[in-house]
Design a protein around this motif. Structure first.
Motif, mmCIF file in Angstrom:
data_model
loop_
_atom_site.group_PDB
_atom_site.id
_atom_site.type_symbol
_atom_site.label_atom_id
_atom_site.label_comp_id
_atom_site.label_asym_id
_atom_site.label_seq_id
_atom_site.Cartn_x
_atom_site.Cartn_y
_atom_site.Cartn_z
ATOM 1 N N ASP A 34 35.762 -12.699 18.608
ATOM 2 C CA ASP A 34 35.467 -11.524 19.417
ATOM 3 C C ASP A 34 34.845 -11.981 20.731
ATOM 4 O OD1 ASP A 34 36.312 -9.641 17.478
ATOM 5 O OD2 ASP A 34 34.401 -9.868 16.425
ATOM 6 N N TYR A 35 34.590 -11.012 21.615
ATOM 7 C CA TYR A 35 33.991 -11.308 22.911
ATOM 8 C C TYR A 35 32.779 -10.413 23.101
ATOM 9 C CZ TYR A 35 38.424 -13.650 23.594
ATOM 10 O OH TYR A 35 39.505 -14.479 23.431
ATOM 11 N N VAL A 43 32.321 -15.077 20.418
ATOM 12 C CA VAL A 43 31.588 -15.132 19.157
ATOM 13 C C VAL A 43 32.613 -15.132 18.035
ATOM 14 C CG1 VAL A 43 31.320 -12.612 19.009
ATOM 15 C CG2 VAL A 43 29.737 -14.115 17.767
ATOM 16 N N THR A 44 32.384 -15.918 17.013
ATOM 17 C CA THR A 44 33.308 -15.985 15.885
ATOM 18 C C THR A 44 32.620 -15.486 14.623
ATOM 19 O OG1 THR A 44 32.733 -18.187 15.024
ATOM 20 C CG2 THR A 44 34.230 -18.099 16.937
ATOM 21 N N GLU A 45 33.415 -15.272 13.603
ATOM 22 C CA GLU A 45 32.855 -14.893 12.309
ATOM 23 C C GLU A 45 31.903 -15.960 11.781
ATOM 24 O OE1 GLU A 45 35.903 -15.306 9.058
ATOM 25 O OE2 GLU A 45 37.186 -15.770 10.773
ATOM 26 N N GLY A 90 27.812 -23.721 21.777
ATOM 27 C CA GLY A 90 29.112 -24.279 22.130
ATOM 28 C C GLY A 90 30.216 -23.568 21.377
ATOM 29 N N THR A 91 30.088 -22.243 21.253
ATOM 30 C CA THR A 91 31.056 -21.477 20.466
ATOM 31 C C THR A 91 32.475 -21.601 21.011
ATOM 32 O OG1 THR A 91 29.394 -19.888 19.712
ATOM 33 C CG2 THR A 91 31.679 -19.173 19.642
ATOM 34 N N PHE A 101 29.795 -29.207 19.789
ATOM 35 C CA PHE A 101 28.995 -28.025 19.497
ATOM 36 C C PHE A 101 27.923 -28.443 18.501
ATOM 37 C CE2 PHE A 101 32.324 -28.152 16.324
ATOM 38 C CZ PHE A 101 31.675 -27.819 15.147
ATOM 39 N N CYS A 102 26.953 -27.568 18.270
ATOM 40 C CA CYS A 102 25.860 -27.943 17.376
ATOM 41 C C CYS A 102 25.151 -26.705 16.856
ATOM 42 C CB CYS A 102 24.857 -28.835 18.105
ATOM 43 S SG CYS A 102 24.003 -28.007 19.477
ATOM 44 N N VAL A 103 24.273 -26.922 15.900
ATOM 45 C CA VAL A 103 23.309 -25.931 15.450
ATOM 46 C C VAL A 103 21.983 -26.280 16.111
ATOM 47 C CG1 VAL A 103 22.156 -24.851 13.485
ATOM 48 C CG2 VAL A 103 24.478 -25.781 13.224
ATOM 49 N N SER A 104 21.339 -25.317 16.737
ATOM 50 C CA SER A 104 20.082 -25.569 17.437
ATOM 51 C C SER A 104 19.005 -24.614 16.928
ATOM 52 C CB SER A 104 20.258 -25.382 18.950
ATOM 53 O OG SER A 104 19.038 -25.583 19.625
#
Length: 274
Positions: A34-35, A43-45, A90-91, A101-104
């Motif tokens: 989605d946007y 943004v993703t699921e 970094g979606t 990308f990462c988890v922050s």
């Protein structure tokens, strides 16, 4: 409690790895996208699913903790500990199958950053920090001396679509000046992972001109504890916490980049006057 920052760091590491292992499994698979504001803000699921792993994990440790997530907003209690959660920084890269990308996850106590973790699930590298040190995969991390500009690499998210819409000619001119000043200029698409790379000395400096607290809370502290510098830009007077500034410059020790200094001065002047 004197060991609170260490406890918070360990908790951040565990939560980041928990979400990162999920993301590793679903990366480059089919996903719904989605946007938010526009086509540049995806943004993703899996953003939501990863945050839904992190939030209960944290609140089980202490329900009084306040959690500010990129997807879910503010949750939890009203205690002095506040978590800033970006389940996928970094979606756009993640959605395209680009492995940057990462988890922050950063955490502040009474507004001051005290701990954080950044997990790169594809490279399986875990960066973190507490009140004493920065760490890479559990070992103390120290940032090496920054290279001279002619040999240095700079990472930036500039110019954003907003910068181009405001003044395309000026934005592209600034970008060109930076490209000429540095050996390499890169736009990688993840502010948090960029800061981790500055801390590790894999790049020499970074500029972010449109960031949120969850983008930088962990990375700002990791850079500082590793021995680099993190300078918040446009931080409002009286606001506590460099992670609340909408822009930043991060550099390795000994960095001397007049072209970057000149650009930041111009960028700041324009933003203040706009």
């Amino acid at each position: 409690m004197s060991d609170l920052p260490s406890f918070l760091r360990t908790t951040a590491e565990e939560a980041a790895v928990l979400a990162g292992e999920y993301l590793q499994k679903v990366f480059r698979g089919q996903m719904d996208i989605d946007y938010k504001r526009d086509r540049h803000d995806l943004v993703t699921e899996h953003d939501r699913a990863a945050e839904e792993l992190i939030v209960p994990f944290l609140l089980e440790r202490d329900p009084s903790w306040r959690i500010i997530g990129e997807e879910g907003g503010a949750l939890g209690g009203d205690g002095p500990v506040t978590w800033y959660v970006d389940p996928i920084d970094g979606t756009s890269n993640f959605a395209q199958g680009l492995a940057f990308f990462c988890v922050s996850i950063g955490v502040a106590v009474d507004g001051e950053l005290v701990a954080g973790a950044i997990f790169d699930p594809i490279a399986r590298r875990l960066f973190s920090a507490d009140h004493e040190h920065a760490y890479l995969d559990g070992e103390i991390l120290r940032t090496p001396q920054a290279q001279p500009a002619a040999a240095a690499t700079m990472i930036t998210g500039y110019p954003t679509a907003r910068d181009l819409e405001a003044d395309r000619e000026t934005a592209l001119g600034h970008f060109g000046d930076l490209a000429e000043a540095f050996s390499s200029l890169r736009r990688t698409g993840s502010g948090a992972l960029t800061l981790a790379h500055v801390a590790a000395g894999w790049v020499d400096c970074a500029f972010g001109g449109s960031v949120n607290p969850w983008d930088v809370a962990a990375g700002a502290l990791i850079v500082q504890r590793a021995g680099g510098s993190y300078e918040p830009l446009l931080l409002e007077a009286g606001v506590v916490g460099e992670h609340l500034a909408p822009a930043f410059v991060a550099q390795g020790p000994g960095a001397q980049y007049p072209a970057l200094d000149h650009f930041v001065e111009q960028f700041t002047r324009v933003r203040v006057s706009s």
